[in-house]
Design a protein around this motif. Structure first.
Motif, PDB file in Angstrom:
ATOM      1  N   PHE A  66       0.835  -1.201   0.000  1.00  0.00           N
ATOM      2  CA  PHE A  66       0.000   0.000   0.000  1.00  0.00           C
ATOM      3  C   PHE A  66       0.870   1.252   0.000  1.00  0.00           C
ATOM      4  O   PHE A  66       0.663   2.178  -0.794  1.00  0.00           O
ATOM      5  N   SER A  67       1.878   1.270   0.861  1.00  0.00           N
ATOM      6  CA  SER A  67       2.778   2.418   0.956  1.00  0.00           C
ATOM      7  C   SER A  67       3.507   2.650  -0.363  1.00  0.00           C
ATOM      8  O   SER A  67       3.607   3.790  -0.837  1.00  0.00           O
ATOM      9  N   ALA A  68       4.005   1.584  -0.969  1.00  0.00           N
ATOM     10  CA  ALA A  68       4.709   1.711  -2.251  1.00  0.00           C
ATOM     11  C   ALA A  68       3.784   2.290  -3.316  1.00  0.00           C
ATOM     12  O   ALA A  68       4.190   3.134  -4.119  1.00  0.00           O
ATOM     13  N   SER A  69       2.540   1.862  -3.315  1.00  0.00           N
ATOM     14  CA  SER A  69       1.567   2.368  -4.286  1.00  0.00           C
ATOM     15  C   SER A  69       1.259   3.839  -4.036  1.00  0.00           C
ATOM     16  O   SER A  69       1.238   4.650  -4.968  1.00  0.00           O
ATOM     17  N   VAL A  70       1.052   4.192  -2.790  1.00  0.00           N
ATOM     18  CA  VAL A  70       0.720   5.577  -2.434  1.00  0.00           C
ATOM     19  C   VAL A  70       1.838   6.538  -2.817  1.00  0.00           C
ATOM     20  O   VAL A  70       1.585   7.612  -3.355  1.00  0.00           O
ATOM     21  N   PHE A  71       3.094   6.142  -2.580  1.00  0.00           N
ATOM     22  CA  PHE A  71       4.214   7.048  -2.790  1.00  0.00           C
ATOM     23  C   PHE A  71       4.837   6.958  -4.182  1.00  0.00           C
ATOM     24  O   PHE A  71       5.799   7.666  -4.465  1.00  0.00           O
ATOM     25  N   ALA A  72       4.254   6.152  -5.068  1.00  0.00           N
ATOM     26  CA  ALA A  72       4.760   6.060  -6.442  1.00  0.00           C
ATOM     27  C   ALA A  72       4.359   7.315  -7.222  1.00  0.00           C
ATOM     28  O   ALA A  72       3.372   7.985  -6.899  1.00  0.00           O
ATOM     29  N   ASP A  73       5.137   7.625  -8.259  1.00  0.00           N
ATOM     30  CA  ASP A  73       4.760   8.725  -9.147  1.00  0.00           C
ATOM     31  C   ASP A  73       3.365   8.486  -9.702  1.00  0.00           C
ATOM     32  O   ASP A  73       3.003   7.361 -10.047  1.00  0.00           O
ATOM     33  N   ALA A  96       6.542  11.622  -6.885  1.00  0.00           N
ATOM     34  CA  ALA A  96       6.986  11.006  -5.632  1.00  0.00           C
ATOM     35  C   ALA A  96       7.577  12.064  -4.709  1.00  0.00           C
ATOM     36  O   ALA A  96       7.369  12.030  -3.493  1.00  0.00           O
ATOM     37  N   LYS A  97       8.290  13.022  -5.269  1.00  0.00           N
ATOM     38  CA  LYS A  97       8.852  14.109  -4.463  1.00  0.00           C
ATOM     39  C   LYS A  97       7.742  14.886  -3.763  1.00  0.00           C
ATOM     40  O   LYS A  97       7.808  15.118  -2.548  1.00  0.00           O
ATOM     41  N   MET A  98       6.719  15.289  -4.515  1.00  0.00           N
ATOM     42  CA  MET A  98       5.634  16.069  -3.927  1.00  0.00           C
ATOM     43  C   MET A  98       4.912  15.263  -2.851  1.00  0.00           C
ATOM     44  O   MET A  98       4.556  15.796  -1.788  1.00  0.00           O
ATOM     45  N   LYS A  99       4.732  13.971  -3.091  1.00  0.00           N
ATOM     46  CA  LYS A  99       4.074  13.129  -2.090  1.00  0.00           C
ATOM     47  C   LYS A  99       4.895  13.062  -0.813  1.00  0.00           C
ATOM     48  O   LYS A  99       4.333  13.080   0.296  1.00  0.00           O
ATOM     49  N   ARG A 103      15.874  12.614  -0.645  1.00  0.00           N
ATOM     50  CA  ARG A 103      16.340  11.673  -1.674  1.00  0.00           C
ATOM     51  C   ARG A 103      15.624  11.889  -3.002  1.00  0.00           C
ATOM     52  O   ARG A 103      16.180  11.638  -4.063  1.00  0.00           O
ATOM     53  N   HIS A 104      14.358  12.340  -2.934  1.00  0.00           N
ATOM     54  CA  HIS A 104      13.582  12.584  -4.158  1.00  0.00           C
ATOM     55  C   HIS A 104      13.783  13.998  -4.698  1.00  0.00           C
ATOM     56  O   HIS A 104      13.098  14.407  -5.631  1.00  0.00           O
TER      57      HIS A 104
END
Length: 115
Positions: A31-38, A43-46, A72-73
């Motif tokens: 879920f986290s990987a999906s939420v924070f993906a471009d 991804a930076k803005m998220k 990092r982003h």
């Protein structure tokens, strides 16, 4: 020196969390990987949003982790500080807006129990 309020996030504690609920841990990670993906948002803005939200929820682990991820982003310290100030204003704004509840309750009580 006094004991820290929060324990350090260690590999051992993370392993224990995974051991105790492996399916839930895997689902949360997916879920986290999906939420924070471009997506519509980068991804930076998220991650910048996550830093701001972490300050509102006051989660020290989230503040540290998402600050590192945002950097990092490609987020700048200035972007992060502005996001944190937005979060501070929104939290203060919530308290300000909720004065309407107190003020209306005071008025209701004054009507029910005149001085």
């Amino acid at each position: 020196m006094s004991e820290p309020i929060y324990p350090a996030a260690t590999r051992e504690l993370a392993a224990k969390r995974r051991e105790l609920a492996p399916g839930t841990q895997a689902a949360f990670e997916a879920f986290s990987a999906s939420v924070f993906a471009d997506g519509a948002l980068s991804a930076k803005m998220k991650q910048v949003i996550a830093v701001a939200v972490a300050h509102v929820t006051q989660c020290p682990y989230c503040i540290k982790g998402h600050t590192k991820a945002a950097l990092r982003h490609g987020a700048t310290p200035q972007e992060l500080m502005e996001a944190i100030w937005v979060a501070a204003e929104m939290r203060a704004g919530g308290a300000y807006a909720h004065t309407m509840l107190s003020l209306s309750t005071i008025a209701e009580e004054e009507e029910r129990h005149p001085a």
